[in-house]
Design a protein around this motif. Structure first.
Motif, PDB file in Angstrom:
ATOM      1  N   LEU A  57      72.641  35.599   6.203  1.00  0.00           N
ATOM      2  CA  LEU A  57      71.533  34.651   6.134  1.00  0.00           C
ATOM      3  C   LEU A  57      71.026  34.419   4.721  1.00  0.00           C
ATOM      4  N   GLY A  58      71.227  35.391   3.848  1.00  0.00           N
ATOM      5  CA  GLY A  58      70.583  35.330   2.544  1.00  0.00           C
ATOM      6  C   GLY A  58      69.114  35.686   2.687  1.00  0.00           C
ATOM      7  N   ARG A  59      68.253  35.119   1.845  1.00  0.00           N
ATOM      8  CA  ARG A  59      66.817  35.399   1.958  1.00  0.00           C
ATOM      9  C   ARG A  59      66.230  34.609   3.136  1.00  0.00           C
ATOM     10  N   HIS A  60      65.359  35.241   3.893  1.00  0.00           N
ATOM     11  CA  HIS A  60      64.734  34.610   5.053  1.00  0.00           C
ATOM     12  C   HIS A  60      63.366  35.243   5.268  1.00  0.00           C
ATOM     13  N   LEU A  61      62.594  34.692   6.191  1.00  0.00           N
ATOM     14  CA  LEU A  61      61.228  35.171   6.423  1.00  0.00           C
ATOM     15  C   LEU A  61      61.132  35.960   7.723  1.00  0.00           C
ATOM     16  N   LEU A  62      60.376  37.069   7.663  1.00  0.00           N
ATOM     17  CA  LEU A  62      60.131  37.925   8.821  1.00  0.00           C
ATOM     18  C   LEU A  62      58.637  38.049   9.056  1.00  0.00           C
ATOM     19  N   ALA A  63      58.231  38.172  10.309  1.00  0.00           N
ATOM     20  CA  ALA A  63      56.814  38.373  10.636  1.00  0.00           C
ATOM     21  C   ALA A  63      56.410  39.800  10.286  1.00  0.00           C
ATOM     22  N   LYS A 268      56.077  41.445  15.458  1.00  0.00           N
ATOM     23  CA  LYS A 268      56.299  41.959  14.109  1.00  0.00           C
ATOM     24  C   LYS A 268      57.784  42.273  13.912  1.00  0.00           C
ATOM     25  N   GLY A 269      58.356  41.779  12.818  1.00  0.00           N
ATOM     26  CA  GLY A 269      59.767  42.025  12.528  1.00  0.00           C
ATOM     27  C   GLY A 269      60.693  40.908  12.965  1.00  0.00           C
ATOM     28  N   GLU A 270      60.209  39.988  13.822  1.00  0.00           N
ATOM     29  CA  GLU A 270      61.060  38.874  14.266  1.00  0.00           C
ATOM     30  C   GLU A 270      61.236  37.854  13.145  1.00  0.00           C
ATOM     31  N   HIS A 271      62.368  37.141  13.187  1.00  0.00           N
ATOM     32  CA  HIS A 271      62.651  36.105  12.201  1.00  0.00           C
ATOM     33  C   HIS A 271      61.773  34.883  12.457  1.00  0.00           C
ATOM     34  N   LEU A 272      61.297  34.275  11.381  1.00  0.00           N
ATOM     35  CA  LEU A 272      60.513  33.041  11.469  1.00  0.00           C
ATOM     36  C   LEU A 272      61.453  31.870  11.240  1.00  0.00           C
ATOM     37  N   CYS A 273      61.422  30.891  12.131  1.00  0.00           N
ATOM     38  CA  CYS A 273      62.427  29.822  12.054  1.00  0.00           C
ATOM     39  C   CYS A 273      61.817  28.456  12.334  1.00  0.00           C
ATOM     40  N   THR A 274      62.497  27.459  11.812  1.00  0.00           N
ATOM     41  CA  THR A 274      62.181  26.060  12.057  1.00  0.00           C
ATOM     42  C   THR A 274      63.470  25.392  12.505  1.00  0.00           C
ATOM     43  N   MET A 275      63.476  24.066  12.600  1.00  0.00           N
ATOM     44  CA  MET A 275      64.676  23.352  13.028  1.00  0.00           C
ATOM     45  C   MET A 275      65.059  22.332  11.974  1.00  0.00           C
ATOM     46  N   TYR A 276      66.299  22.396  11.496  1.00  0.00           N
ATOM     47  CA  TYR A 276      66.763  21.512  10.430  1.00  0.00           C
ATOM     48  C   TYR A 276      67.295  20.170  10.950  1.00  0.00           C
ATOM     49  N   THR A 277      67.485  20.038  12.251  1.00  0.00           N
ATOM     50  CA  THR A 277      68.074  18.822  12.805  1.00  0.00           C
ATOM     51  C   THR A 277      67.109  18.191  13.807  1.00  0.00           C
ATOM     52  N   HIS A 278      67.528  17.073  14.400  1.00  0.00           N
ATOM     53  CA  HIS A 278      66.707  16.438  15.427  1.00  0.00           C
ATOM     54  C   HIS A 278      66.890  17.204  16.740  1.00  0.00           C
ATOM     55  N   ALA A 279      65.788  17.482  17.421  1.00  0.00           N
ATOM     56  CA  ALA A 279      65.839  18.272  18.656  1.00  0.00           C
ATOM     57  C   ALA A 279      66.600  17.568  19.772  1.00  0.00           C
ATOM     58  N   LEU A 280      66.677  16.235  19.718  1.00  0.00           N
ATOM     59  CA  LEU A 280      67.339  15.484  20.787  1.00  0.00           C
ATOM     60  C   LEU A 280      68.761  15.061  20.425  1.00  0.00           C
ATOM     61  N   TRP A 281      69.331  15.690  19.412  1.00  0.00           N
ATOM     62  CA  TRP A 281      70.751  15.517  19.146  1.00  0.00           C
ATOM     63  C   TRP A 281      71.530  16.499  20.007  1.00  0.00           C
ATOM     64  N   SER A 282      72.709  16.095  20.441  1.00  0.00           N
ATOM     65  CA  SER A 282      73.556  16.997  21.224  1.00  0.00           C
ATOM     66  C   SER A 282      74.133  18.082  20.322  1.00  0.00           C
ATOM     67  N   THR A 283      74.715  19.109  20.943  1.00  0.00           N
ATOM     68  CA  THR A 283      75.256  20.240  20.177  1.00  0.00           C
ATOM     69  C   THR A 283      76.275  19.776  19.143  1.00  0.00           C
ATOM     70  N   ARG A 284      77.161  18.889  19.549  1.00  0.00           N
ATOM     71  CA  ARG A 284      78.174  18.399  18.602  1.00  0.00           C
ATOM     72  C   ARG A 284      77.507  17.773  17.381  1.00  0.00           C
TER      73      ARG A 284
END
Length: 481
Positions: A57-63, A268-284
């Motif tokens: 992952l490299g650097r990331h954020l944790l709670a 506490k300790g869980e990864h903090l995440c956002t979404m880089y894509t559109h939520a209504l795009w299909s998996t492909r």
């Protein structure tokens, strides 16, 4: 939400207080002296995050503590911001606001401005330095290269902000000859020709700068059409079901301050995440976008599920008319697709060709959409695609806004859309406005509890930025309530 409170109680003297802690935005103080006095106690609970490091992952954020929905995790101003490098808008070089309909120019560099007395034009830390450079280089004003110029200035000045920017991921090793990213750098070089003649060493750092923007920049609103790179918020990792959301506001120095909130309970300790894509795009579509622009392949729970959490956002109807065509291994872009009823199979290339062709048709019809053309298109799509498919949901969302309340299809389509968004965005992190529009249309249908649907829609839009489409819809809904 906690981050939206205007006043609280000072923990030192117990009096009402309006001065917020600038980091967590949760603690209030009477004045700076009481804030300093309380810091030894508040230090351990102030920040809700820390930086983790991982070989993949490299650097990331944790709670760093348990977080509840609405808790402010972090708030910060950008290291650099400006128009998106993919924008077609004219924006003010002073404040970043759109000025497509304004014919005004900065008296120094002749780049577009919202008005001749825009405060940002006279700010030494915002435009004055770049103004002198733009005037000297005589670059043709093109807003899409302004952010790149600002990064070049930070690099040449060896500023502290550049040091922070250089620590972010840029994936320059994956952006070499033969890639779209490499072609983009070549195009930028042509636009910056006069500047590069003045400072030829700038050309060597352009690939890194374009990589920093593509990998880390977040779209801001307000101002519309701008992006910003943040020292810590840019470290939020991707998940197709995010546990945070963020909002922007213009601070007293004209910068788009980001505030990141928890949207669900985070331990506490869980990864903090956002979404880089559109939520209504299909998996492909999501995985292709992430691989092309962010250089990783998502393997989350949603991506690994052939049905996409039961929404069937990418599912095809089988020609046997009894079954559904699903990918055998959604994490393999070359996987075969098989019917869940008959022995029929289809290749991933054939699926891609069909979906891309249908997408072209959807885009074309959407340009001049009417109730009739959308209804016809949806009928054709549902012969080949599951009703919950990405293209069907997209067309349905436009159609519900044109159908009269008495049309029985309106209620049915609204409920299908709501079922989809409740599975893919259960916390309202990404699709608040989209969902609120659906709820408002559903509220118009006979037999529906209008007040409940409108109240839920208004709540979803509570955190929308001032003067945004979401905030204007919220005001309209509150009048209707």
């Amino acid at each position: 939400m906690d981050g939206d409170l205007k006043y609280g109680t000072c923990p030192v003297c117990g009096k009402n207080a309006t001065l917020k802690c600038g980091s967590c935005r949760r603690e209030f103080y009477c004045d700076k002296s009481h804030q300093s006095q309380d810091w030894p106690r508040h230090r351990s609970t102030c920040s809700g995050w820390e930086i983790g490091r991982d070989s993949v992952l490299g650097r990331h954020l944790l709670a760093t503590r348990d977080l509840a929905p609405g808790d402010v995790i972090l708030t910060e101003t950008p290291l650099v911001w400006g128009p998106s490098i993919h924008t077609n808008q004219r924006v003010c070089v002073g404040c970043g606001e759109s000025c497509d309909d304004v014919d005004a120019r900065c008296s120094g560099c002749c780049w577009p401005v919202c008005r001749s007395d825009c405060e940002g034009l006279f700010d030494k830390k915002r435009h004055q330095l770049e103004c002198a450079l733009l005037a000297r280089a005589r670059i043709v004003p093109r807003c899409e290269v302004l952010l790149i110029i600002r990064l070049l200035i930070l690099w040449r000045m060896k500023s502290r902000r550049w040091t922070s920017l250089a620590n972010l991921q840029n994936h320059v090793e994956s952006r070499g000859p033969g890639t779209e990213a490499h072609d983009e750098v070549s195009s930028v070089s042509q636009c910056l020709g006069p500047l590069l003649l003045m400072a030829s060493d700038c050309k060597n750092v352009l690939p890194m700068i374009c990589g920093l923007i593509d990998v880390n920049a977040l779209e801001t609103a307000p101002p519309e059409g701008s992006v910003a790179i943040y020292e810590h918020a840019s470290l939020l990792e991707h998940s197709c079901i995010a546990n945070t959301r963020h909002s922007f506001r213009i601070d007293d120095k004209g910068r788009p301050r980001i505030t990141v909130y928890a949207v669900t309970f985070i331990k506490k300790g869980e990864h903090l995440c956002t979404m880089y894509t559109h939520a209504l795009w299909s998996t492909r579509a999501r995985r292709e976008h992430l691989l092309t622009t962010k250089y990783f392949a998502c393997r989350c729970k949603r991506c690994a599920d052939p049905t996409e959490l039961g929404t069937h956002l990418g599912t095809l109807n089988c020609p046997c008319k009894n079954g559904l065509m699903l990918p055998n291994d959604p994490l393999n872009p070359n996987t075969k697709w098989s019917c869940d009823v008959c022995p029929g199979t289809i290749t991933s290339a054939e699926v891609a060709e069909l979906i891309d062709r249908l997408e072209e048709e959807v885009v074309e019809v959407m340009k001049q959409a009417t109730e009739y053309t959308l209804s016809e298109l949806l009928s054709r799509l549902t012969v080949l695609l599951h009703p919950g498919h990405q293209h069907c949901i997209s067309v349905s969302h436009s159609l519900i806004q044109l159908l009269p309340a008495t049309d029985l299809r309106k209620s049915e389509l609204c409920k299908r859309i709501m079922d989809t968004v409740s599975r893919l965005d259960p916390y309202g992190a990404r699709l608040a406005l989209y969902t609120a529009v659906t709820l408002r249309e559903l509220a118009m249908c006979p037999g529906e509890d209008k007040r409940v649907h409108l109240a839920k829609a208004a709540l979803l839009l509570k955190a929308e930025p001032p003067n945004s489409p979401g905030e204007r819809l919220r005001r309209l809904i509150e009048v209707e309530l």
